[in-house]
Design a protein around this motif. Structure first.
Motif, PDB file in Angstrom:
ATOM      1  N   VAL A  28       0.822  -1.204   0.000  1.00  0.00           N
ATOM      2  CA  VAL A  28       0.000   0.000   0.000  1.00  0.00           C
ATOM      3  C   VAL A  28       0.856   1.255   0.000  1.00  0.00           C
ATOM      4  N   GLU A  29       0.188   2.424  -0.034  1.00  0.00           N
ATOM      5  CA  GLU A  29       0.911   3.672  -0.214  1.00  0.00           C
ATOM      6  C   GLU A  29       1.125   4.419   1.101  1.00  0.00           C
ATOM      7  N   PHE A  58      -1.784   4.539   6.780  1.00  0.00           N
ATOM      8  CA  PHE A  58      -3.229   4.796   6.847  1.00  0.00           C
ATOM      9  C   PHE A  58      -3.964   3.846   5.897  1.00  0.00           C
ATOM     10  N   ALA A  59      -3.391   3.668   4.719  1.00  0.00           N
ATOM     11  CA  ALA A  59      -3.989   2.730   3.762  1.00  0.00           C
ATOM     12  C   ALA A  59      -3.818   1.298   4.247  1.00  0.00           C
ATOM     13  N   SER A  67      -6.430   0.587   6.607  1.00  0.00           N
ATOM     14  CA  SER A  67      -7.726   0.714   5.929  1.00  0.00           C
ATOM     15  C   SER A  67      -8.005  -0.508   5.067  1.00  0.00           C
ATOM     16  N   VAL A  68      -6.972  -1.003   4.381  1.00  0.00           N
ATOM     17  CA  VAL A  68      -7.139  -2.219   3.589  1.00  0.00           C
ATOM     18  C   VAL A  68      -7.499  -3.381   4.522  1.00  0.00           C
ATOM     19  N   ILE A  76      -9.039  -3.143   7.306  1.00  0.00           N
ATOM     20  CA  ILE A  76     -10.423  -2.916   7.745  1.00  0.00           C
ATOM     21  C   ILE A  76     -11.401  -3.473   6.709  1.00  0.00           C
ATOM     22  N   ALA A  96      -7.595   5.342  11.563  1.00  0.00           N
ATOM     23  CA  ALA A  96      -8.052   3.989  11.231  1.00  0.00           C
ATOM     24  C   ALA A  96      -7.907   3.045  12.428  1.00  0.00           C
ATOM     25  N   MET A 109     -20.563  -0.600   3.609  1.00  0.00           N
ATOM     26  CA  MET A 109     -19.812  -0.216   4.793  1.00  0.00           C
ATOM     27  C   MET A 109     -19.185   1.150   4.656  1.00  0.00           C
ATOM     28  N   LEU A 142     -14.025   5.582   7.016  1.00  0.00           N
ATOM     29  CA  LEU A 142     -13.547   6.930   7.301  1.00  0.00           C
ATOM     30  C   LEU A 142     -13.732   7.839   6.088  1.00  0.00           C
ATOM     31  N   ASN A 188     -10.420   7.043   3.435  1.00  0.00           N
ATOM     32  CA  ASN A 188      -9.865   5.714   3.150  1.00  0.00           C
ATOM     33  C   ASN A 188     -10.763   4.804   2.324  1.00  0.00           C
ATOM     34  N   ALA A 228      -9.030   2.494  -0.134  1.00  0.00           N
ATOM     35  CA  ALA A 228      -8.222   1.454   0.505  1.00  0.00           C
ATOM     36  C   ALA A 228      -9.115   0.389   1.135  1.00  0.00           C
ATOM     37  N   VAL A 229     -10.198   0.809   1.745  1.00  0.00           N
ATOM     38  CA  VAL A 229     -11.124  -0.168   2.321  1.00  0.00           C
ATOM     39  C   VAL A 229     -11.673  -1.058   1.198  1.00  0.00           C
ATOM     40  N   THR A 264     -10.176  -1.745  -1.571  1.00  0.00           N
ATOM     41  CA  THR A 264      -9.073  -2.640  -1.918  1.00  0.00           C
ATOM     42  C   THR A 264      -9.073  -3.855  -0.995  1.00  0.00           C
ATOM     43  N   GLY A 265      -9.273  -3.588   0.292  1.00  0.00           N
ATOM     44  CA  GLY A 265      -9.288  -4.676   1.269  1.00  0.00           C
ATOM     45  C   GLY A 265     -10.446  -5.633   1.030  1.00  0.00           C
ATOM     46  N   CYS A 315      -5.075   7.463  -1.068  1.00  0.00           N
ATOM     47  CA  CYS A 315      -5.600   6.091  -1.133  1.00  0.00           C
ATOM     48  C   CYS A 315      -6.154   5.788  -2.519  1.00  0.00           C
ATOM     49  N   ARG A 372      -2.281   0.181  -8.122  1.00  0.00           N
ATOM     50  CA  ARG A 372      -2.242  -1.283  -7.967  1.00  0.00           C
ATOM     51  C   ARG A 372      -3.255  -1.970  -8.899  1.00  0.00           C
TER      52      ARG A 372
END
Lengths: 417, 328, 199
Positions: free
Chosen positions: A55-56, A59-60, A63-64, A66, A90, B94, B97, B100, B103-104, B106-107, B138, B145
């Motif tokens: 990730v970058e 925080f990311a 977050s990923v 999460i 986060a 969901m 924040l 993010n 990124a969330v 991405t997860g 993010c 990616r």
């Protein structure tokens, strides 16, 4: 299996045994070797279909984790110092959402002045973020606590930080007993989430909650920590059955049962303290120690029990609150409320300052005589401080403190010139 | 045998479904639409974002065969849709924040990959603040990616949820709570703000598009196209905000149309970093027609017209028209 | 657990090593390999670096403790039983000999004599068989093709301290560097070991 290996690699192998499904990685010293090794283990196919996400930012990274956790995956990340602070928002969010993420903290100081070395300022800054915090004394501890952390996190649906001292543990080669896959499999069942993003059964996760219900939601988070106080020793007992070794739990006493003076500490410094306790015992000093493994939840009753007969308590900690003193000591006082036991604080090991046996022998000796400064900043060079204070008094534009101090010490880049 | 009908022949640019073949009708006009953002939410009257999100999510749901997971940044859409104890979402949704959401998402996508659930798709949504400002790091990471996420930005050109403050998407001269026009100042300055779709394209991701709530068929088509692809996809939707723009709720769609018909908000698609189609301007309008109904631009006309500023804004529109070839 | 624990510190068995060198010379690796060698012999060992920023050429320190009991101490090695100097240009730049007892061991990577290094008087305080100079860089060039002195210094360490066996050092080297590189480094260690043992 006994192995002689670097702490970070040992932790990485232990994480791999826990079968995470998503690992998020962002480099920061001194945690980096963990995620580097994990990237190899994922590449080598050691962790099944685990997704490794570069990730970058930190925080990311969290977050990923999460997102992954909310979608039902076992998620892991690691960080240190500035990285932990950078993901602060986060960190609170993961706990607020009740997502059982496990995160390693390679403990490191926080700047400015920038410093890559060990202390506990980072994880202590997050002590009230709703995460469980477990502190490792050795690399064996670090392995075992991570395995227990996944189990604990998922049982209670709460995130867990496993804190291990940067460099002192992460970069130390020492003997570890690496569990085998079957043992971990037996101890840690597949992740069964209590909430999940599922198209078949759509839920709303992360709704806005106003004054009418916020306190209740927050209380339920508190309740999880109260449950954790019960569950942590149970999981340690179960761990002992499967792995054949005592590891984890809330606290671990060392020669403290009959001791007049009891030292309380977290993390790797407990090892040095054990040696010091033994030496003082040989000199006839009635002293012992208690290792606090679970700092959040704080083991109020267990610690009160362990300290009940002490005539004095010394808290050694690697972080402090400016203008106030220690941080952990506040929780220790809370555990001893109603008692008049004197409690001294020794602030040591800041920014990687070695905590030597000699310095602890002196400090504990003074404490035993009740002649110790409170708080005591261990091994502080008062000449440097007095010089800088005088300079600041003399001249308004006295300059950057860090540079002045390095000049006074004749140090550049940490080496004498 | 239905004849080929152009939307303007139906008297409206937005619906006109009754005159169309069944296969050309909008998702929104079908009885089996998912109603993912269902009624009862607390968006303002005339909210462009609510309108856009409804079309986007229902289309994404249809394309994913209802196997969709949605991630939302903090913002108006999040707040008006999920006031405790209610939720307007009839999709697994969901919110984590403000900064993010990419990124969330991405997860979430990573978890699905880990579990081998490739049939489940991921949609992320945010406003312009959450997208082009606080979430931009993010977002760029998710693009770079090439994570399998469709990210939709609903751009109303300021932080509306917190009371209309300037964002990195606020146009020049617009008055916001933090770019005031008192004391002779002229609102948001020229030469600032970022072009998120162009930056998205610079990541060479499979699909980038701009869309507007003035052309909901086009918006649906773009979501459909995006959902037909994998990797990081980005749709930037122009959504007027009556509250923040100082416009009449009934003018939302007209203003969105004017934004495009003036050239200020060009509509285009890009694949792998290259523009592949643009929506031509049918009837070119001067920027004044777009600006005048909005109180955030009132200082450009009163007490006397700010000729210089109007010319500069017209120049921006003209440049877009040339750059994207918006006129035949 | 009242009274003396099984692993009391009263014995003086712990053996502490400090290695000085420069970034790029494998100083930290040397400490790690030594710890693995001791581990292979069933001992406890703890190796760790001095935790500086890692830059080529900068002075680097690494530590290794060896014991037959669990090692709990986490302080840097301040009173080494053995001091390994991988780079003699450090001799007069850093406080190299700090805490080194004259009953301890001193190994220096050099082809020069103690007198020429300005250590003529200092080394007379040590038992003669506790000190040695090692042509480690030269042997490294010969065996490995690069002046990486750490393997040869560990061979010399095994020879004069007898704290670990050469076999263990060589096995630890091969574990760290699988394949040909490990064999070459092990050969350099063997050369140093045999040279010192025969002298």
């Amino acid at each position: 299996m006994l192995k002689q290996m670097e702490g970070s690699h040992a932790v990485a192998e232990a994480i791999a045994l826990c079968r995470p499904e998503v690992i998020c990685a962002y480099p920061i010293t001194p945690q980096t070797h963990i995620v580097e090794r994990l990237s190899e283990l994922v590449q080598e196919g050691e962790i099944g279909n685990c997704q490794y996400i570069n990730v970058e930012s930190e925080f990311a990274a969290l977050s990923v984790a999460i997102g992954a956790s909310a979608a039902g995956a076992r998620a892991y990340t690691a960080t240190s110092s500035q990285g932990l602070l950078f993901m602060t928002e986060a960190v609170y969010n993961a706990a607020g959402l009740g997502l059982p993420i496990v995160m390693t903290i390679g403990n490191r100081a926080i700047g400015a002045p920038i410093n890559i070395w060990n202390d506990h300022s980072d994880s202590m800054a997050m002590r009230d973020a709703g995460w469980i915090q477990l502190y490792a004394e050795t690399n064996q501890d670090a392995i075992d606590l991570h395995i227990q952390a996944f189990r604990l996190a998922e049982q209670l649906s709460v995130p867990v930080m496993v804190c291990e001292d940067g460099f002192i543990l992460t970069h130390a080669y020492e003997r570890v007993d690496m569990p085998d896959r079957n043992q971990v499999q037996a101890y840690l069942p597949p992740f069964e989430p209590v909430q999940i993003l599922d198209p078949e059964d759509p839920v709303t996760i992360g709704a806005m909650v106003g004054p009418e219900a916020f306190a209740e939601v927050r209380y339920l988070s508190h309740h999880k920590h109260l449950q954790a106080v019960e569950v942590i020793p149970e999981l340690a007992a179960e761990f002992a059955k499967i792995f054949g070794r005592d590891s984890g739990g809330l606290i671990q006493p060392y020669r403290s049962e009959d001791a007049e003076t009891v030292v309380v500490a977290l993390g790797s410094v407990v090892g040095t303290i054990r040696d010091v306790v033994d030496e003082l015992r040989e000199d006839g000093v009635s002293i012992g120690a208690v290792k606090v493994i679970s700092f959040r939840p704080f083991p109020m009753l267990a610690l009160r029990g362990a300290l009940a007969n002490a005539k004095r308590v010394i808290v050694v900690e690697k972080a402090f609150a400016d203008g106030l003193g220690g941080i952990a000591v506040g929780s220790v006082r809370m555990a001893l409320r109603g008692l008049t036991t004197p409690i001294y604080t020794i602030i040591a090991g800041l920014g990687g300052r070695p905590i030597t046996k000699a310095a602890l022998l002196d400090a504990f000796g003074a404490a035993v005589r009740d002649e110790i400064d409170d708080p005591l900043f261990l091994d502080l060079n008062w000449n440097v401080i007095d010089t800088e204070l005088a300079r600041a008094k003399e001249k308004r534009r006295s300059g950057p403190i860090a540079e002045n101090v390095l000049r006074d010490l004749g140090l550049v880049g940490g080496k004498p010139v | 045998m239905a004849q080929k009908i152009k939307f303007y022949q139906t008297g409206t640019l937005t619906v006109g479904n009754r005159l169309l073949d069944a296969e050309n009708r909008s998702v929104q006009s079908t009885v089996d639409r998912s109603n993912s953002l269902t009624s009862g939410h607390r968006a303002c009257q005339g909210c462009g974002e609510a309108l856009g999100a409804r079309y986007v999510v229902d289309t994404a749901m249809r394309e994913a065969d209802k196997k969709l997971l949605a991630v939302n940044a903090t913002g108006c859409l999040e707040v008006f849709s999920t006031p405790y104890p209610e939720s307007s979402w009839q999709v697994a949704w969901m919110h984590s924040l403000f900064g993010n959401a990419p990124a969330v998402a991405t997860g979430v996508a990573a978890a699905l990959r880990a579990k081998g659930r490739s049939e489940v798709r991921v949609l992320a949504q945010g406003g312009d603040g959450g997208t082009v400002d606080i979430g931009f790091g993010c977002l760029s990471g998710m693009f770079e990616r090439n994570d399998d996420v469709l990210y939709v930005c609903y751009d109303n050109e300021a932080y509306m949820n917190t009371g209309v403050q300037r964002s990195g998407s606020t146009p020049a001269t617009a008055r916001t709570a933090t770019t005031p026009t008192k004391g002779g100042s002229k609102g948001n300055v020229f030469g600032q703000g970022k072009n998120a779709p162009q930056i998205a394209m610079a990541h060479d991701i499979p699909y980038v598009a701009t869309a507007s709530v003035a052309d909901l068929h086009d918006l649906e088509n773009k979501v459909t196209k995006a959902m037909g692809m994998h990797g990081a996809r980005y749709i930037h939707v122009n959504v007027p905000c009556p509250l923040g723009w100082g416009s009449q709720p009934c003018e939302t769609v007209r203003l969105a149309r004017l934004a495009s018909e003036t050239g200020l908000f060009p509509l285009f698609e890009a694949e792998d970093g290259i523009v592949t189609s643009v929506t031509k301007i049918r009837r070119r309008m001067p920027v004044e027609d777009y600006l005048r109904p909005q109180r955030r631009f009132a200082h450009l006309f009163k007490p006397k017209p700010d000729v210089e500023a109007l010319a500069a804004i017209q120049a921006i529109a003209d440049r877009n028209i040339r750059k994207y070839g918006l006129l035949d | 657990m009242i009274g003396r624990p099984a692993h009391s510190r009263s014995g003086a068995d712990i053996f502490q090593v400090r290695i000085h060198g420069r970034g790029g010379q494998g100083v930290v690796t040397a400490a790690e390999i030594l710890s693995v060698a001791a581990f292979l012999e069933g001992d406890h060992a703890q190796a760790f670096p001095s935790f500086g920023s890692e830059r080529m050429g900068a002075p680097v320190i690494a530590f290794c403790r060896l014991d037959d009991k669990e090692i709990r101490l986490r302080e840097p090695v301040m009173s080494p039983d053995a001091l390994i100097v991988q780079d003699p240009t450090l001799l007069h730049q850093v406080d190299l000999f700090s805490g080194l007892d004259t009953r301890g061991y001193l190994l220096i990577n050099t082809t020069r004599r103690y007198r020429d290094l300005g250590l003529g008087d200092y080394v007379t305080k040590f038992p003669p068989h506790h000190i040695c100079t090692v042509a480690a860089s030269e042997w490294a060039v010969e065996f490995i093709g690069k002046p990486l002195p750490n393997a040869a210094m560990l061979g010399a360490f095994a020879a004069i301290t007898r704290r670990v066996k050469l076999d263990s050092v060589q096995e630890a080297i091969r574990q760290k560097f699988p394949g040909e590189l490990g064999d070459k480094n092990a050969a350099a260690a063997g050369k140093a070991y045999n040279t010192i043992r025969t002298n």
